[in-house]
Design a protein around this motif. Structure first.
Motif, short mmCIF file in Angstrom:
data_model
loop_
_atom_site.label_atom_id
_atom_site.label_comp_id
_atom_site.label_asym_id
_atom_site.label_seq_id
_atom_site.Cartn_x
_atom_site.Cartn_y
_atom_site.Cartn_z
N ASN A 100 38.26 10.13 -10.94
CA ASN A 100 39.13 10.46 -9.83
C ASN A 100 39.68 11.88 -9.89
O ASN A 100 40.55 12.24 -9.13
N ASN A 101 39.16 12.69 -10.79
CA ASN A 101 39.62 14.06 -10.92
C ASN A 101 38.88 14.95 -9.93
O ASN A 101 37.67 15.12 -10.01
N TYR A 102 39.61 15.53 -8.97
CA TYR A 102 38.99 16.38 -7.96
C TYR A 102 39.17 17.87 -8.26
O TYR A 102 38.74 18.71 -7.47
N ALA A 103 39.81 18.20 -9.37
CA ALA A 103 39.91 19.60 -9.76
C ALA A 103 38.53 20.09 -10.19
O ALA A 103 37.82 19.38 -10.91
N PRO A 104 38.10 21.29 -9.75
CA PRO A 104 36.75 21.76 -10.11
C PRO A 104 36.56 21.90 -11.61
O PRO A 104 37.45 22.38 -12.32
N LEU A 105 35.44 21.43 -12.09
CA LEU A 105 35.01 21.69 -13.47
C LEU A 105 33.63 22.31 -13.34
O LEU A 105 32.65 21.62 -13.09
N VAL A 106 33.57 23.62 -13.48
CA VAL A 106 32.36 24.35 -13.11
C VAL A 106 31.51 24.69 -14.31
O VAL A 106 31.98 24.75 -15.45
N GLN A 107 30.24 24.90 -14.03
CA GLN A 107 29.32 25.41 -15.03
C GLN A 107 29.70 26.87 -15.32
O GLN A 107 30.12 27.60 -14.44
N CYS A 108 29.54 27.27 -16.57
CA CYS A 108 29.90 28.64 -16.96
C CYS A 108 28.95 29.64 -16.31
O CYS A 108 27.75 29.65 -16.59
N THR A 109 29.48 30.44 -15.41
CA THR A 109 28.72 31.49 -14.74
C THR A 109 29.57 32.74 -14.68
O THR A 109 30.76 32.72 -14.98
N SER A 110 28.96 33.82 -14.26
CA SER A 110 29.73 35.07 -14.12
C SER A 110 30.70 35.00 -12.96
O SER A 110 31.74 35.64 -12.96
N HIS A 111 30.36 34.19 -11.94
CA HIS A 111 31.23 34.10 -10.75
C HIS A 111 32.21 32.94 -10.83
O HIS A 111 33.25 32.97 -10.18
N MET A 112 31.88 31.89 -11.58
CA MET A 112 32.74 30.73 -11.78
C MET A 112 33.08 29.99 -10.49
O MET A 112 34.14 29.39 -10.35
N CYS A 113 32.16 29.99 -9.52
CA CYS A 113 32.39 29.30 -8.26
C CYS A 113 31.77 27.91 -8.29
O CYS A 113 30.69 27.72 -8.86
N PRO A 114 32.40 26.94 -7.65
CA PRO A 114 31.81 25.60 -7.55
C PRO A 114 30.52 25.59 -6.73
O PRO A 114 29.62 24.80 -7.00
N ILE A 115 30.43 26.47 -5.72
CA ILE A 115 29.26 26.50 -4.83
C ILE A 115 28.74 27.93 -4.70
O ILE A 115 29.53 28.87 -4.52
N ARG A 116 27.40 28.06 -4.79
CA ARG A 116 26.77 29.36 -4.52
C ARG A 116 25.70 29.17 -3.44
O ARG A 116 24.90 28.24 -3.50
N ILE A 117 25.71 30.07 -2.47
CA ILE A 117 24.68 30.09 -1.43
C ILE A 117 23.80 31.31 -1.68
O ILE A 117 24.31 32.43 -1.79
N HIS A 118 22.48 31.07 -1.79
CA HIS A 118 21.56 32.19 -2.01
C HIS A 118 20.69 32.38 -0.76
O HIS A 118 20.05 31.43 -0.28
N TRP A 119 20.68 33.60 -0.24
CA TRP A 119 19.91 33.96 0.95
C TRP A 119 18.77 34.87 0.50
O TRP A 119 19.00 35.98 0.03
#
Length: 248
Positions: free
Chosen positions: A75-94
């Protein structure tokens, strides 16, 4: 008996800065005509804590730590992100993929880096001037939006039910992608000055952070192409000359 009619106007606004303290998504860019891959800006959605790599993110080589680090259950909705340089939950690549005589093709990939969230019924809103000539999508739904009257430059994209409408948590299944085929309007079409990249991108209503325009992949200039071609020509002549003298 006198009846009075009361009317009023209501203006609703949404502020991402009030909805959350940091951005939730970012955009990266690439193209077939340049080897440069422009990543999301560093620390877009936060920075890794010094000396505690797993204190606020999970290394992609150790995904089993996600359940240990969260500690708050499903029930934890706080983001737990993968370690990246940007640390964003979502990335869009164009990615500008192919160039035809009358058409050009783009590949869009949405990647989930959030171990605590499966994004169901996600949506993507993209602003680009060539959406008025979108010809085909291969695995997303599409609806044209016209927030500026008759100007058709904004599209809403979303997944197909039971196919890619569920964006799974970080890991091998944590992405969805589609290709978009645009017809060229020769009066406006160009690959120069970043025209082929989107102006704005929104994921689930949140404005995604774009790279700086001066970092976009650029078209090789004519001088660069001529120098490379000249070098190849000289090398071919030298090899041909050497082969001729070796055989006489």
């Amino acid at each position: 008996m006198l009846l009075m009619t009361v009317t009023w106007n209501v203006t609703c606004t949404y502020s991402q800065f009030l909805a959350q303290k940091t951005p939730t998504c970012c955009v990266s860019l690439s193209s077939f005509y340049n080897d440069t891959i422009v990543p999301c800006p560093t620390c877009t959605c936060g920075c890794q804590k010094n000396g505690t790599q797993h204190g606020n993110c999970v290394d992609q080589d150790e995904p089993h730590l996600a359940s240990v680090v969260s500690g708050l259950g499903k029930n934890n909705y706080a983001p737990l992100v993968q370690c990246t340089s940007h640390m964003c939950p979502i990335r869009i690549h164009w990615h500008v993929k192919l160039n035809y005589k009358e058409y050009w093709r783009v590949k869009v990939t949405i990647t989930n880096f959030n171990y605590n969230m499966n994004y169901t019924q996600w949506n993507l809103v993209v602003q680009h001037p060539n959406f008025d000539n979108l010809t085909q999508l291969f695995s997303f739904h599409y609806k044209s939006l016209t927030p500026y009257g008759a100007i058709n430059d904004t599209a809403m994209l979303w997944g197909m039910k039971f196919y890619n409408d569920l964006l799974m948590q970080a890991g091998p299944l944590g992405n969805v992608q589609s290709e978009l085929l645009f017809r060229k309007d020769m009066s406006t079409f160009t690959f120069e000055k970043g025209w082929a990249f989107p102006h704005r991108v929104y994921f689930n209503g949140d404005n995604c952070v774009m790279p700086q325009p001066d970092s976009y992949p650029y078209m090789p200039n004519a001088g660069t192409v001529w120098k490379v071609s000249s070098l190849k020509l000289v090398m071919m002549l030298m090899l041909s000359t050497a082969f001729f003298f070796a055989t006489v």
